[in-house]
Design a protein around this motif. Structure first.
Motif, short mmCIF file in Angstrom:
data_model
loop_
_atom_site.label_atom_id
_atom_site.label_comp_id
_atom_site.label_asym_id
_atom_site.label_seq_id
_atom_site.Cartn_x
_atom_site.Cartn_y
_atom_site.Cartn_z
N UNK A 172 0.84 -1.20 0.00
CA UNK A 172 0.00 0.00 0.00
C UNK A 172 0.87 1.25 0.00
N UNK A 195 1.70 12.00 3.14
CA UNK A 195 0.36 11.94 2.56
C UNK A 195 -0.11 10.49 2.46
N UNK A 211 -18.49 -1.65 5.10
CA UNK A 211 -18.06 -0.75 4.03
C UNK A 211 -17.01 -1.41 3.17
N UNK A 212 -16.40 -2.46 3.68
CA UNK A 212 -15.35 -3.15 2.94
C UNK A 212 -15.95 -4.16 1.96
N UNK A 240 -3.44 9.22 4.35
CA UNK A 240 -4.65 8.92 3.58
C UNK A 240 -4.85 7.43 3.33
N UNK A 241 -3.78 6.66 3.36
CA UNK A 241 -3.90 5.24 3.01
C UNK A 241 -3.61 4.34 4.20
N UNK A 275 -5.73 5.08 7.99
CA UNK A 275 -7.13 4.64 8.04
C UNK A 275 -7.26 3.12 8.10
N UNK A 276 -6.42 2.41 7.35
CA UNK A 276 -6.49 0.94 7.39
C UNK A 276 -5.99 0.41 8.72
#
Lengths: 237, 274
Positions: A134, A147, A233-234, A151-152, A155-156
């Motif tokens: 990722x 960033x 949501x996944x 953003x990636x 959150x995960x």
């Protein structure tokens, strides 16, 4: 057994009729929850920052210096009891720095700093559990490390560690029972006040234990619910 | 377009790349083949500095990007990369996956202009001859709308428009890889790097991914592909590099490479895979 009924009647007299419940719920419970929740929020922010420093590549001097600083921070806050930290802040730090802080704010700050140390370790585990691909994908697109992290990866990571963060919240709720050391009124303090009126502590403390259990059970349910929503949501859309 | 000069990559005592000097020219489709452990992937990953070269230079657009003082993020925007494991962002929908980088980059450029404009304005207060304030360019809403339109156009191109709002976990491997390709294309790269794009796919999905790459090749996109699909390399590539033990030991057109009988290692490798 008759003694117990008598004690119960005495407690109920003060709690319901004497309207002690207003102070228990309005001040004690509110303070307990406010300290625990805002402590956790501050803790998540601080913990994420520390965890980001910990997982940063250490080629340059600045990340290395920051890393040392964070190790010291975590070492202090995990190495001393929270009561000691409260006392240091309230009776040593504030007077030395020369400003007056309300005991509630002191508790929020100290609980935030303390939980930051614990959350940082949880968050570090969460970040490491995210597939390194990722980060590579983000960097390959020309996004900066920061960033991509924000953003990636984070959150995960947060999704992965949500159950553990729930544990942290529960631990915080229970830890708040020591805040009366610095004159903050929490659940424990309000029940002690009830007991103080007749030097009869058995029922108030029993009732207090029950309330803690109910709060923790509710938090557990809440965490389950949020977790399920996130997982949904996944899978679906 | 990309030139490597004496590129060396070492992990501890193990030297993976032993001084590679080559050039990838504009409009060329270069396939890199070779046995596993020969350094193909490492070489590709060095081209956009996903791995930092131990020594040597990588000249992209006239700049040595192996130099650590260069802001690599600026150059990576012009190099698309596709991974073996797709690496779609799991917490973003397909559309968000494609839009993320173009929007983020455009917004950060805009912030930079705004910062400059602020200082020009500040200085103008004390200047007799006022300098013109730089234009902010597009508004954030315009940036997002444009990126969205572009993402949908690319999705339509690969026929996955209806998947725009789903999360990657619901997609098949072939779909994921095709979306990973257009995610890289959304940045309008000058060169595309493919790191074994079909190796993690089920056999029946290899075709759909290869056909997307083939279309790109027909549009004359410059690309470097590390692949085990010899048939594909032969058909699509304009040039084939054979790597063995950290060096490029054969370099030529597909006909030259696949018809080569002089290079002993190449011949035995091809006889095993063909």
């Amino acid at each position: 057994m008759e003694d117990f009924a008598l004690k119960w009647a005495g407690f109920w007299e003060k709690f319901a009729v004497g309207e002690a419940w207003k102070r228990v719920l309005g001040v004690g419970l509110v303070n307990t929850l406010v300290i625990a929740l805002s402590g956790l929020l501050i803790g998540i922010v601080i913990g994420t920052l520390i965890a980001a420093v910990k997982v940063m590549p250490k080629y340059k001097r600045l990340p290395r210096a920051l890393d040392r600083l964070c190790t010291l921070y975590v070492g202090f806050f995990r190495g001393t009891p929270i009561v000691v930290q409260l006392l240091i802040a309230y009776y040593i730090l504030w007077p030395l720095l020369g400003f007056y802080a309300d005991s509630l704010y002191t508790c929020i700050i100290v609980f935030g700093l303390n939980s930051g140390a614990y959350v940082s370790e949880i968050m570090r585990g969460g970040i490491l559990s995210v597939d390194p691909g990722q980060m590579e994908a983000g960097r390959a697109l020309g996004l900066s490390y920061g960033v991509t992290m924000l953003k990636i990866i984070v959150p995960q990571a947060v999704k992965n560690i949500l159950p553990t963060l729930g544990n942290e919240l529960i631990a915080l709720v229970k830890d708040t029972s020591v805040v009366s050391f610095v004159a903050c009124v929490d659940l424990y303090k309000t029940f002690t006040e009830i007991g103080n009126r007749s030097y009869e502590y058995m029922i108030p403390y029993l009732f207090m234990a029950l309330m803690y259990i109910v709060i923790v059970a509710l938090i557990t349910l809440l965490i389950r619910f949020v977790e399920r929503r996130l997982r949904k949501s996944d899978r679906n859309h | 377009m990309i030139e490597t000069i004496d590129l060396v990559k070492r992990y501890g005592d193990h030297t993976v790349l032993k001084g590679i000097t080559t050039e990838i020219r504009d409009g060329e489709q270069v396939a890199i083949i070779g046995p596993s452990g020969s350094g193909k992937s490492t070489f590709l990953r060095c081209l956009n500095c996903m791995e930092d070269a131990t020594s040597g230079s990588i000249i992209f657009d006239g700049v040595d990007i192996a130099d650590m003082s260069v802001d690599i993020n600026l150059h990576r925007r012009h190099m698309g990369m596709v991974f073996q494991q797709f690496n779609l962002f799991n917490n973003k929908t397909v559309l968000q996956n494609i839009m993320l980088a173009p929007v983020t980059v455009a917004m950060s450029d805009r912030r930079k202009i705004r910062r400059e404009a602020f200082f020009v304005r500040l200085a103008n207060l004390f200047r007799r001859n006022k300098k013109p304030v730089p234009d902010y360019g597009k508004t954030p809403a315009q940036i997002k709308e444009e990126a969205r339109a572009n993402a949908l156009r690319l999705l339509a191109k690969i026929g996955l428009t209806e998947k725009a709002d789903v999360y990657p976990s619901t997609l098949s491997g072939g779909q994921k890889q095709r979306i990973a390709i257009i995610r890289a294309l959304a940045m309008n790269p000058k060169v595309m790097l493919f790191d074994e794009p079909t190796s993690a796919l089920d056999p029946e999905m290899v075709g759909e991914v290869l056909s997307v790459i083939r279309e790109l090749a027909e549009e004359n996109m410059t690309m470097v592909i590390v692949t085990h699909e010899m048939g594909f390399a032969r058909e699509v590539a304009s040039r084939v590099l054979f790597m063995d033990d950290g060096l490029i030991t054969a370099d030529g057109t597909p006909e030259e490479i696949f018809g080569n009988t002089e290079n002993e290692r190449l011949r035995s490798f091809l006889s095993k895979v063909l």
